[in-house]
Enzyme design. Structure first.
Site, mmCIF file in Angstrom:
data_model
loop_
_atom_site.group_PDB
_atom_site.id
_atom_site.type_symbol
_atom_site.label_atom_id
_atom_site.label_comp_id
_atom_site.label_asym_id
_atom_site.label_seq_id
_atom_site.Cartn_x
_atom_site.Cartn_y
_atom_site.Cartn_z
ATOM 1 N N ASP A 1 -16.189 11.023 20.315
ATOM 2 C CA ASP A 1 -15.958 9.584 20.467
ATOM 3 C C ASP A 1 -14.930 9.292 21.312
ATOM 4 O OD1 ASP A 1 -15.472 6.874 20.411
ATOM 5 O OD2 ASP A 1 -16.352 6.819 18.237
ATOM 6 N N HIS A 2 -15.178 9.194 22.588
ATOM 7 C CA HIS A 2 -14.033 9.076 23.522
ATOM 8 C C HIS A 2 -13.262 7.833 23.410
ATOM 9 C CE1 HIS A 2 -11.776 10.231 26.786
ATOM 10 N NE2 HIS A 2 -12.471 10.387 27.826
#
Ligand code: CAO
Length: 558
Positions: free
Chosen positions: A529-530
């Site tokens: 999850d950036h």
């Protein structure tokens, strides 16, 4: 008519709790499972449901009283038709006149005693569903007893199943089944009645005398020890967190959020109304959400947009295609697991900005070490695959790179840092993809992990996972190692922040600095999850996993 006395149920280890709310006006009718009173410890509250339909004749406690397990709290008048034993409840005093004092007197007269004065009279109890650890109703898939059967404490009465898990409801006492109250396909939740049992105290006392150790004391179902229950502060926190994660994984509104302070009946009502309790302000003591708070919230938001009920609600509609014009087709319903998977994947894919990082681990040495242990594995009747080593390496990498063991909470602008390391393993089953969770991976050895992976995978394939087996994951591993392929882009399992995809190891030429050598390379794909993990974090995390797998001596250093 029968008078039933409702007593304080098992509190999971809490000594005494305070009565904070008497929910029913004496003289009013109560339904089965309707909350009649609210108890509260320092950090948690609990609604006590009625175990019968009838009229609440009087309370035996008042607000502010401290009570303990077994304290009588209210009397319910139950009107039965025909069979006097038709009045299930927590404690049946006796069939009586309307006056409750007479009830007690009659009961005392009815008591049969054995040679040393112990109560051996028969009582009827209702065996009910223990805490399932989930708000979701479970379906009865098998009824294992019939009327007239004698059951012993611990015998399975019915098997329940949800989309991803199954559980057995055991008899909490020894007795005879006199009525079935649940049937195949019924949907049951915590506390729902399953069978009516006639408890013969004489038998139980005899068993006790014979050393069987069956106790006749607990008339209530004891808490299922494998399930979260209303217990110590720590248990409550863990149970709520596990429940929160399970619900969030299912892609639903988090009605059970640990952020809200509300009793089970309010949570149930909120679920039925589709209200997210985290948005409701509580006006009760210490911010507790009362029924009035919920009602006024609903009144204010009556025209608010509908909560999506189907996983396709938020999607741009698919173009309609007349498939039949191209050839014969068949329309087939999705299984529950497939529907949930579709919802979760859609939610994850549409809310998480995914990035996938690829690398190879040189597992040449690991494989020769693993193969050297094949006789030992046989002797232990287990199967040692690369997955046990991968699990251990990921656990160490999670400890070192704690960002990967977080969950993002945007509504409070916070993240939650987990202090435990539980890893989910994606398992392909006939019903679809399920993710049992191996707990405390960092504290377990390679053999233990090997055994556990194959035990939970087998349970998953047989559809026997319990709710507890699929809760509490921090990170997921999806292994396609037996199927081939080089790399893939796994989708993060919300509310986790990363997932590791493992593909099939293959011998490839590897440049050692002065020559190509044949090495066994394991393709790894890390999706993250950036919003919470950046590329450098991923490089470090993946580098740690790669190095640990390439030189497994390093595993002993942690
Ligand atoms: N590379 C090469 N060989 C591998 C390997 C890999 N990455 N992973 C496993 N193998 C080998 C094992 O060593 C074993 O061979 P040996 O018997 O010769 O040792 C063989 O493949 C079979 O392994 P397994 O599947 O029985 O055991 P596992 O521990 O590797 O996996 C489990 C367990 C539960 C993950 C697996 O059975 C499974 O269900 N896999 C499917 C997962 C899936 O569907 N993922 C997709 C999810 S995302 O859409």
């Amino acid at each position: 008519m029968t008078i039933e006395v409702i007593v304080v149920p098992d509190l999971g280890g809490v000594d005494s709790v305070e009565v904070i709310d008497l929910a029913i006006t004496p003289g009013a009718r109560v339904e089965l499972d309707e909350s009649i009173l609210v108890l509260e410890s320092d950090k948690a509250s609990m609604d006590v449901p009625s175990t019968s339909e009838g009229v609440l004749s009087r309370y035996l406690v008042k607000e502010g009283d401290s009570v303990t397990v077994g304290t009588p709290i209210a009397e319910i008048e139950v009107h039965s038709v025909g069979d006097p034993s038709d009045s299930g409840g927590t404690i049946i005093l006796s069939d009586v006149e309307s006056n409750s004092e007479t009830v007690r007197q009659n009961h005392q007269n009815d008591v049969k005693t054995d040679s040393i004065g112990r109560d051996v009279s028969d009582e009827v109890i209702i065996a009910s569903v223990p805490d399932t650890g989930s708000s979701e109703a479970l379906e009865v898939v098998e009824v294992l007893v019939s009327v007239g059967d004698k059951v012993c404490e611990g015998d399975t009465l019915v098997t329940l199943e949800s989309d991803k898990a199954s559980m057995e409801v055991p008899a909490s006492v020894t007795g005879t089944v006199i009525e079935l109250l649940a049937f195949e396909s019924d949907k049951l939740s915590t506390g729902d009645p399953v069978v009516r049992l006639k408890l013969n105290k004489a038998d139980a006392v005899l068993d006790e005398d014979n050393g069987a150790g069956n106790s006749v004391e607990p008339l209530l179902d004891p808490p299922n020890e494998s399930m979260p229950n209303f217990g110590t502060d720590e248990n409550v926190t863990i149970a709520k967190r596990a429940q929160t994660e399970a619900v969030a994984l299912a892609g639903a509104i988090d009605y059970s959020s640990s952020d809200v302070y509300a009793g089970p009946s309010i949570r149930l009502a909120a679920r039925e109304l589709g209200v997210d309790l985290t948005h409701v302000a509580g006006s009760g003591p210490r911010g507790r959400i009362t029924r009035e708070d919920l009602n006024s919230f609903v009144a204010q938001h009556i025209s608010a947009p509908r909560v999506p009920s189907s996983f396709s609600d938020n999607m741009t509609p698919q173009p309609e295609v007349d498939f039949e014009s191209f050839g014969p087709v068949e329309r087939v319903g999705l299984s529950k697991v497939e529907i949930l998977t579709a919802r979760n994947m859609q939610q994850s894919w549409s809310t998480i900005p995914h990035v996938t990082h690829f690398d190879d681990a040189d597992i040449t040495e690991l494989e020769s070490f693993r193969k050297s242990l094949s006789d030992e594995a046989k002797a232990k009747s287990t199967k040692l695959t690369p997955l046990a080593f991968i699990l251990k390496s990921v656990a160490i990498a999670l400890r070192v790179n704690s960002k990967f063991n977080r969950s993002l909470e945007l509504k409070s602008n916070e993240y939650l840092q987990r202090k435990y390391i539980n890893i989910g393993i994606a398992v392909d089953t006939q019903r679809g993809l399920v993710v049992p969770v191996v707990k405390d991976v960092d504290k377990k050895g390679i053999w233990e992990l090997a055994e556990e992976v194959h035990r939970v995978a087998e349970k998953a394939r047989q559809g026997k996972l319990s709710v507890v087996d699929i809760q509490g994951g921090c990170f997921t591993i999806s292994s396609l190692g037996t199927l081939g392929g080089n790399y893939f882009t796994p989708i993060v399992n919300l509310p986790e922040v990363a997932i590791l995809g493992v593909s099939k190891a293959a011998i490839k030429p590897f440049w050692s600095g002065n020559e190509f050598q044949p090495r066994l390379l394991l393709p790894l794909s890390l999706s993250y999850d950036h919003r919470i993990v950046n590329g450098a974090d991923a490089g470090r995390f993946m580098g740690d996993i790669r190095d640990l797998l390439s030189d497994i001596r390093q595993l002993t250093m942690f």
